[in-house]
Enzyme design. Structure first.
Site, short mmCIF file in Angstrom:
data_model
loop_
_atom_site.label_atom_id
_atom_site.label_comp_id
_atom_site.label_asym_id
_atom_site.label_seq_id
_atom_site.Cartn_x
_atom_site.Cartn_y
_atom_site.Cartn_z
CE1 TYR A 1 0.94 0.07 4.35
CE2 TYR A 1 -1.33 -0.49 4.85
CZ TYR A 1 -0.04 -0.25 5.27
OH TYR A 1 0.24 -0.32 6.61
CD GLU A 2 -0.51 5.45 1.58
OE1 GLU A 2 -0.32 6.27 0.66
OE2 GLU A 2 -1.58 5.38 2.21
N GLY A 3 1.46 2.92 -2.68
CA GLY A 3 2.33 2.77 -3.84
C GLY A 3 3.21 1.55 -3.68
#
Length: 592
Positions: free
Chosen positions: A438-440
Site C-alpha cells: 500500500y501507499e504505492g
C-alpha cells in the site's frame, strides 16, 4: 515478550546518521532544543510499552466487526486511543496555530517507529490523520481549517485517504467516483472506494474523509481529479455534530494481517450523495493528494522499521532462551541456547543491521523534509526538498522490503515455533506483508526513483548525495581502525558500483525506457544497501568521536552491514545493466 523502544539507537540515528544535529547547528530548526528529542522518545517508549504493546496480540486475535454500517474495534482500542489523545501524541508535529506542538517531523518520525513497533495496526490510524492534517493545512480554505483542523490535530477526529476503487488501484486516473457542484458551493459525491484504512471505527465521534472524485466535465486521467473533504457527520455552526453524511462502510476486508485495523469498502450516494467540500482547486486533486501521500509513504517506511525492530527484539529473546544443540567444541552434558550457533547469530545480526539502516534512511528523509520547510535560505530549502524527494521512494520501498525480510528471519530464528501463532512471530510476518504494497507498491517506488528522482536536474541530487557518502567512506578509511575490518573497501566498491549504475540508467531513461524500467527494482535495492551501509558507518564514526560507551557495538554493526549486505551492490549493478534482454524475453517464457 513486550516491546522496549531502543532509545539510544534511535537518538544516534536521528542526530548523526540522519543529520538532525548538524541541521540544528546550521540554524534550520530555529530555537528548537535538540535535547527535547530524548525526553519525547522516552515518554513515547513508555506509552508504547504500557498501553499499545499489550493490545497488539489482542487486536490480532479479535479483529474488528461490522454490523449495520458500524465498525467495532478490538477490546481496549477506544480506551487506548482516548489515552493517546490525552497524552498529546497526535499533536506532536501538528501546526501550533491549531493546537499542535509544532515539533519537527523528524521527532514525529521516531515516534511513528515506536507506535509501529508496539502496535502497527493501531499506529495506522494516526498515520493517516497526520497526512490529512498536512493536506488540509496546505490546500484547504480558511473556513475548512477553522472547522476541522484543530479537531484533527488533537486527534479528537481522525482522517482517511480515499483513492482506490475496484478498477482503479495504482492507476488512480481510472477512478469513477463522481462529484457534482451544488448551488450552495458544496458538492454531491457518489461512488465506491475500497481498501479504506479506518474508514469506519468506534474510537472517535467523527471521521474526516479525503476523497478523490471526478467532476462531470473533467479532463480524462489524473488531470481531471479533484479532492474533497467529506465528513462522516456534518458540523453545525457552533462546532457540534449534525446530520449523518451519506458515506457508509458497506463492507470490511478479511486480511492476511493487520487484523485490528478496519479496511473498509466505503459507499457514497445511497441517499442522494455525500456532501463534500473542495480542497484546493477543481481538477487539481492529485497535487493536493500527493501532499498526503508523500508523508504517508514515509510513515509506511517507518512501519517497516517498527515491525522489523519488534521482530528482532522477539527473535533475540527467544534465541537466548531456546536450548537446542551444543556449541562447537563444547564438552559435557546439556544443550546450549541457540544463540551460540553462528548461523543464528548471522540471522540476528542481519535483522539488527538492516533495521538500523532502514531507520536512518527514514529519519534522514524526515530531516530533509523539515529543512525543506524550515530553512530560511530558499536555496537550502530547494536542495532539501530535492533530497527528500530522492529519499522518499527508498524510505518507503527499501524499508518495507527490510520489514518483510526481518520478520521472515524472525520466524526462522523461532524455528517450528515461529510457524505457530502463539509465539507472535507469525503476526509480525503477516502484518509486515502489506507495507510493501500500500501507499504505492514497491515496484512503483522503484519506477519513481529511476524515472523521476534520478532523472531530476540531470541527476544532480544523486551525485550530491553520493559525494557526501564518499566523504564518509574516506573517513572510515582514514580512521585506520581495525574494528571496521574491510568496511571502507566494501563501501567504496558499493559506491562506485552505484555511481556506474546511476549513469547507465540516466542514459536510458529516455532513450531505452524499458531497459531502465527492467532494472528499477534492483536499482532501488542497490541504492538502499549502499546508502544504508554508509549511514551506519557515519553513526559509528560519530559514536567513536563522542566517546559513546557503546561505540564498539556500532562499529561492529556497521562492519557487518558493509561486509554482508553492501557487498551486494556489485551484483545488483549487473542485475540492472545486464537484465533487460532477459526481462524482455518474459513473454516467450511465461506466455509461450
Amino acid at each position: 515478550m513486550t516491546y522496549r523502544a531502543p532509545i539510544s539507537d534511535m537518538l544516534l540515528s536521528l542526530n548523526h546518521g540522519a543529520g538532525l544535529k548538524a541541521a540544528v547547528e546550521a540554524g534550520h530548526y530555529g530555537d528548537f532544543d535538540a535535547d527535547i528529542a530524548a525526553a519525547v522518545l522516552e515518554e513515547a517508549g513508555k506509552f508504547a510499552t504500557d498501553v499499545l504493546a499489550p493490545l497488539n496480540k489482542v487486536g490480532d486475535e479479535h479483529g474488528i466487526k461490522l454490523d449495520a454500517g458500524k465498525v467495532t474495534t478490538a477490546p481496549g482500542w477506544p480506551d487506548a486511543y482516548k489515552r493517546w489523545i490525552e497524552g498529546g501524541w497526535n499533536a506532536v508535529s501538528g501546526p501550533e496555530d491549531f493546537g499542535g506542538q509544532g515539533l519537527p517531523l523528524a521527532i514525529n518520525a521516531a515516534c511513528t517507529e515506536i507506535w509501529s513497533a508496539s502496535n502497527v495496526a493501531f499506529g495506522l490510524c494516526p498515520l493517516l490523520t497526520a497526512s490529512a492534517i498536512e493536506a488540509l493545512d496546505a490546500h484547504g480554505s480558511n473556513e475548512l481549517k477553522k472547522i476541522y483542523l484543530e479537531k484533527l490535530v488533537s486527534g479528537e477526529w481522525t482522517g482517511t485517504m480515499q483513492l482506490t476503487e475496484p478498477q482503479a488501484g495504482s492507476d488512480v486516473g481510472a477512478l469513477r467516483t463522481r462529484a457534482e457542484k451544488q448551488a450552495d458551493g458544496t458538492y454531491r459525491i457518489k461512488g465506491t472506494k475500497i481498501f479504506i484504512t479506518y474508514g469506519e471505527h468506534d474510537m472517535t465521534d467523527n471521521i474526516v474523509h479525503f476523497v478523490l472524485a471526478r467532476l462531470p466535465d473533467a479532463p480524462a486521467g489524473t488531470k481531471g481529479i479533484s479532492l474533497f473533504l467529506v465528513p462522516k457527520f456534518m458540523v453545525n455552526e457552533d462546532g457540534s455534530l449534525g446530520a449523518r453524511n451519506d458515506i457508509f462502510a458497506s463492507g470490511v476486508e478479511h486480511k492476511l494481517g493487520m487484523h485490528a485495523s478496519p479496511t473498509c469498502t466505503m459507499t457514497m450516494g445511497d441517499h442522494g450523495g455525500a456532501i463534500g467540500f473542495l480542497i484546493g482547486e477543481e481538477n487539481q486533486g492529485m497535487r493536493c493528494m500527493f501532499t498526503m501521500m508523500n508523508q504517508a509513504r514515509l510513515g509506511v517506511g517507518l512501519e517497516g522499521v517498527g515491525v522489523a525492530d519488534r521482530a528482532y527484539q522477539q527473535a533475540l529473546a527467544y534465541a537466548q532462551e531456546r536450548k537446542q544443540g551444543r556449541a562447537v567444541g563444547k564438552k559435557g552434558d546439556g544443550s546450549d541456547a541457540i544463540f551460540v550457533h553462528p548461523d543464528v547469530k548471522r540471522m540476528l545480526m542481519r535483522m539488527r543491521a538492516q533495521t538500523a539502516a532502514a531507520r536512518t534512511i527514514c529519519y534522514a528523509t524526515a530531516v530533509a523534509l523539515d529543512v525543506s520547510m524550515r530553512a530560511k535560505d530558499p536555496k537550502v530549502r530547494a536542495e532539501a526538498a530535492a533530497r527528500a524527494a530522492l529519499l522518499t521512494p527508498m524510505a518507503k520501498g527499501y524499508s518495507t522490503d527490510i520489514g518483510n525480510e526481518v520478520a521472515y528471519l524472525g520466524v526462522q530464528v523461532h524455528g517450528g515455533m515461529g510457524f505457530i501463532e502463539e509465539t507472535g512471530a507469525a503476526q509480525h510476518y503477516r502484518d509486515a506483508r502489506i507495507t510493501a504494497i500500500y501507499e504505492g507498491t514497491n515496484g512503483i517506488q522503484a519506477i519513481d526513483l529511476v524515472t523521476r528522482k534520478l532523472a531530476a536536474n540531470g541527476g544532480a541530487s544523486v551525485w550530491a548525495l553520493l559525494d557526501e557518502l564518499a566523504a564518509t567512506v574516506a573517513q572510515v578509511e582514514a580512521s585506520n581502525d581495525p574494528a571496521f575490518g574491510t568496511s571502507g573497501v566494501k563501501l567504496r566498491e558499493a559506491l562506485e558500483a552505484l555511481r556506474r549504475t546511476s549513469k547507465w540508467l540516466l542514459e536510458r531513461v529516455t532513450s531505452a525506457p524499458n531497459d531502465a524500467l527492467a532494472g528499477a527494482t534492483p536499482y532501488l535495492q542497490q541504492f538502499g544497501a549502499t546508502l544504508g551501509g554508509c549511514l551506519l558507518a557515519s553513526e559509528a564514526l560519530a559514536a567513536k568521536a563522542d566517546g559513546n560507551s557503546e561505540a564498539s557495538r556500532y562499529v561492529s554493526l556497521a562492519r557487518f552491514f558493509a561486509e554482508n549486505i553492501a557487498v551486494q551492490a556489485a551484483a545488483l549493478e549487473r542485475a540492472v545493466t545486464e537484465s533487460a534482454e532477459s526481462v524482455a524475453a518474459a513473454d516467450a517464457v511465461l506466455l509461450g
